[in-house]
Design an enzyme around this catalytic site. Structure first.
Site, mmCIF file in Angstrom:
data_model
loop_
_atom_site.group_PDB
_atom_site.id
_atom_site.type_symbol
_atom_site.label_atom_id
_atom_site.label_comp_id
_atom_site.label_asym_id
_atom_site.label_seq_id
_atom_site.Cartn_x
_atom_site.Cartn_y
_atom_site.Cartn_z
ATOM 1 N N ARG A 3 16.948 35.902 43.940
ATOM 2 C CA ARG A 3 15.497 35.932 43.764
ATOM 3 C C ARG A 3 14.861 35.518 45.092
ATOM 4 O O ARG A 3 15.538 35.118 46.024
ATOM 5 C CB ARG A 3 15.006 35.070 42.589
ATOM 6 C CG ARG A 3 15.725 33.816 42.256
ATOM 7 C CD ARG A 3 15.697 32.729 43.300
ATOM 8 N NE ARG A 3 14.342 32.421 43.726
ATOM 9 C CZ ARG A 3 14.012 31.898 44.872
ATOM 10 N NH1 ARG A 3 14.969 31.599 45.765
ATOM 11 N NH2 ARG A 3 12.780 31.668 45.212
ATOM 12 N N GLY A 4 13.505 35.597 45.131
ATOM 13 C CA GLY A 4 12.806 35.390 46.393
ATOM 14 C C GLY A 4 12.614 36.757 47.038
ATOM 15 O O GLY A 4 13.577 37.537 47.158
ATOM 16 N N ALA A 5 11.377 37.047 47.462
ATOM 17 C CA ALA A 5 11.028 38.425 47.826
ATOM 18 C C ALA A 5 11.988 39.065 48.846
ATOM 19 O O ALA A 5 12.516 40.158 48.593
ATOM 20 C CB ALA A 5 9.577 38.468 48.310
ATOM 21 N N ARG A 52 11.879 44.237 39.075
ATOM 22 C CA ARG A 52 10.801 43.235 39.001
ATOM 23 C C ARG A 52 9.564 43.861 39.649
ATOM 24 O O ARG A 52 9.699 44.598 40.632
ATOM 25 C CB ARG A 52 11.198 41.926 39.720
ATOM 26 C CG ARG A 52 12.327 41.173 39.007
ATOM 27 C CD ARG A 52 12.590 39.806 39.649
ATOM 28 N NE ARG A 52 11.544 38.854 39.336
ATOM 29 C CZ ARG A 52 11.471 37.629 39.886
ATOM 30 N NH1 ARG A 52 12.384 37.245 40.766
ATOM 31 N NH2 ARG A 52 10.491 36.799 39.562
ATOM 32 N N GLN A 102 12.624 26.351 40.804
ATOM 33 C CA GLN A 102 13.181 26.770 42.094
ATOM 34 C C GLN A 102 12.976 25.698 43.171
ATOM 35 O O GLN A 102 13.779 25.602 44.106
ATOM 36 C CB GLN A 102 12.529 28.075 42.557
ATOM 37 C CG GLN A 102 12.868 29.296 41.717
ATOM 38 C CD GLN A 102 11.823 29.563 40.658
ATOM 39 O OE1 GLN A 102 11.229 28.637 40.111
ATOM 40 N NE2 GLN A 102 11.594 30.823 40.345
ATOM 41 N N ASP A 150 5.012 36.747 47.725
ATOM 42 C CA ASP A 150 5.714 37.903 47.145
ATOM 43 C C ASP A 150 5.042 39.210 47.515
ATOM 44 O O ASP A 150 5.701 40.244 47.620
ATOM 45 C CB ASP A 150 5.812 37.756 45.626
ATOM 46 C CG ASP A 150 6.976 36.852 45.285
ATOM 47 O OD1 ASP A 150 6.805 35.625 45.374
ATOM 48 O OD2 ASP A 150 8.071 37.383 45.000
ATOM 49 N N ASN A 176 2.069 34.614 44.888
ATOM 50 C CA ASN A 176 3.260 33.766 45.083
ATOM 51 C C ASN A 176 3.505 33.033 43.763
ATOM 52 O O ASN A 176 2.736 33.173 42.797
ATOM 53 C CB ASN A 176 3.062 32.797 46.247
ATOM 54 C CG ASN A 176 4.364 32.111 46.655
ATOM 55 O OD1 ASN A 176 5.389 32.777 46.852
ATOM 56 N ND2 ASN A 176 4.363 30.791 46.753
ATOM 57 N N LYS A 177 4.556 32.268 43.732
ATOM 58 C CA LYS A 177 4.986 31.589 42.507
ATOM 59 C C LYS A 177 3.830 30.861 41.831
ATOM 60 O O LYS A 177 3.001 30.231 42.481
ATOM 61 C CB LYS A 177 6.104 30.602 42.866
ATOM 62 C CG LYS A 177 6.703 29.835 41.720
ATOM 63 C CD LYS A 177 7.177 30.715 40.584
ATOM 64 C CE LYS A 177 8.152 31.768 41.036
ATOM 65 N NZ LYS A 177 8.360 32.831 40.002
HETATM 66 O O1 MRU Z 1 10.460 34.299 40.860
HETATM 67 P P1 MRU Z 1 11.026 34.062 42.235
HETATM 68 O O2 MRU Z 1 11.914 32.871 42.319
HETATM 69 O O3 MRU Z 1 11.653 35.317 42.807
HETATM 70 O O4 MRU Z 1 9.743 33.757 43.112
HETATM 71 C C1 MRU Z 1 9.912 33.450 44.470
HETATM 72 C C2 MRU Z 1 8.660 33.049 45.150
HETATM 73 O O5 MRU Z 1 7.603 33.006 44.574
HETATM 74 C C3 MRU Z 1 8.759 32.792 46.620
HETATM 75 O O6 MRU Z 1 7.829 31.832 47.008
HETATM 76 C C4 MRU Z 1 8.477 34.081 47.371
HETATM 77 O O7 MRU Z 1 9.298 35.129 46.899
HETATM 78 C C5 MRU Z 1 8.659 33.939 48.814
HETATM 79 S S1 MRU Z 1 10.370 33.846 49.207
HETATM 80 C C6 MRU Z 1 10.487 33.778 50.883
#
Ligand code: MRU
Length: 334
Positions: free
Chosen positions: A57-59, A91, A189, A229, A239-240
């Site tokens: 996970r993470g963009a 996603r 996370q 994201d 973002n999250k």
């Molecule tokens: O749901 P996730 O864990 O994929 O969400 C991740 C985030 O929101 C991160 O902050 C974002 O992807 C940036 S990662 C460099």
């Protein structure tokens, strides 16, 4: 500055996502911090499922996994358009996923070697993240208090990180400071991944409840750095969930608020934050802890995975091309 994983015999350098022996490999992030488990995938559909169920996970890591998923599709002779639709459906919010699929379609249509193209994509992310660190490290002074949210570290970006890149670089340059890591309900996370990454490198940090962010800002935080994201053309960004609360609190208490992201997260085709699709995940992520329901039976839950922060609350975007004001992001070319 790659991800250091403590082992019985010292440190191992690892990436979050890589290709080996004809398979897409990734650290299974659902298992951290309890153990460093590695999962492997041999076909694009199971790779897409690994993105969906958040094995990775993470963009930017999602983007790299998508690139390798397309590589697997090409190696197996699958219909590339069908594979692309399958991977894109994993996603909805992270721009990097769509960016990586388009990148691979262009490369494969042009006759590129699938593994070489996907490796080049992943290496490109790591290089850009290193540059983000170079451009952003000066923002962190000796003795600073830095706040971050979710995980925008090496785990989220193949290696190095976006929000964590300036933090790791400033620490490597010898400055000493502390990082508030907000736990990031409901999937944690921040507590499980960011705190683990910082701990591997001995970077001073403390986990805080999400709801304590404004409290600590009112007492003195020097800057907030988060990842993103998807960043719309006008600088609004997703973002999250919980990022928006921090941005509002930062403005209230005069704390500079930075967003660190590579060009692959910027989406010039999305005009503003209103146009960003927000993923909604299962109620169980909110109502259960470690698989046990702790909410009253019958109480429903809402679980938006991301929120949108307006550009007006952003001090600057830390990118591979430098630190840009929201009005300057049109300059950034992927
Ligand atoms: O749901 P996730 O864990 O994929 O969400 C991740 C985030 O929101 C991160 O902050 C974002 O992807 C940036 S990662 C460099």
């Amino acid at each position: 500055m790659s991800l250091k994983v403590r082992t019985d015999s010292g440190f191992a350098d690892m990436r979050a996502v890589w290709f080996e022996g004809g398979r897409l490999m990734m650290i299974d992030q659902r298992e951290l911090p309890r153990r460093v488990a590695v999962a492997g995938f041999s076909d694009h559909a199971s790779a897409a499922e690994a993105i969906r169920n958040m094995t990775t996970r993470g963009a930017p890591s999602i983007g790299a996994a998508a690139a390798y998923a397309m590589c697997l599709a090409a190696l197996s002779g699958s219909d590339l358009r069908e594979a692309a639709a399958c991977v894109r459906s994993a996603r909805p919010t992270a721009n990097d996923l769509f960016y990586a699929v388009d990148f691979m379609l262009g490369e494969l249509d042009g006759g590129a070697d699938p593994v070489e193209a996907a490796d080049r994509y992943a290496d490109g992310i790591v290089e850009k993240c290193a540059k983000i660190g170079e451009h952003g490290a000066h923002l962190i002074r000796d003795g600073a208090k830095v706040m971050t949210h979710c995980n925008a570290g090496a785990l989220a970006t193949v290696d190095v990180g976006t929000a964590l890149s300036p933090i790791r670089r400033a620490w490597a340059e010898g400055r000493r400071f502390s990082v508030y890591v907000s736990e990031t309900r409901p999937r944690l996370q921040g507590m499980q991944l960011t705190a683990w990454e910082l701990g591997q490198e001995g970077i001073d940090h403390a986990i805080i409840p999400d709801g304590a962010s404004a409290h600590f800002m009112s007492k003195g935080v020097d800057l907030v750095i988060v990842g993103a994201d998807r960043i719309a053309a006008n600088g609004d960004f997703a973002n999250k969930i919980g990022t928006l609360d921090k941005a509002i609190a930062a403005r209230r208490f005069g704390v500079p608020f930075y967003v660190a992201a590579p060009a692959s997260t910027f989406d010039p085709a999305t005009a503003s934050g209103e146009d960003i699709e927000i993923e909604h995940r299962s109620e169980a992520e909110v109502t259960e802890i470690l698989g046990e329901r702790i909410a009253p039976e019958g109480s429903p839950a809402l679980n938006p995975a991301f929120d949108v922060t307006p550009a007006e609350l952003v001090t600057g975007f830390i990118t591979e091309a430098g630190v840009l004001k929201p009005a300057e992001i049109g300059r950034l070319r992927a």
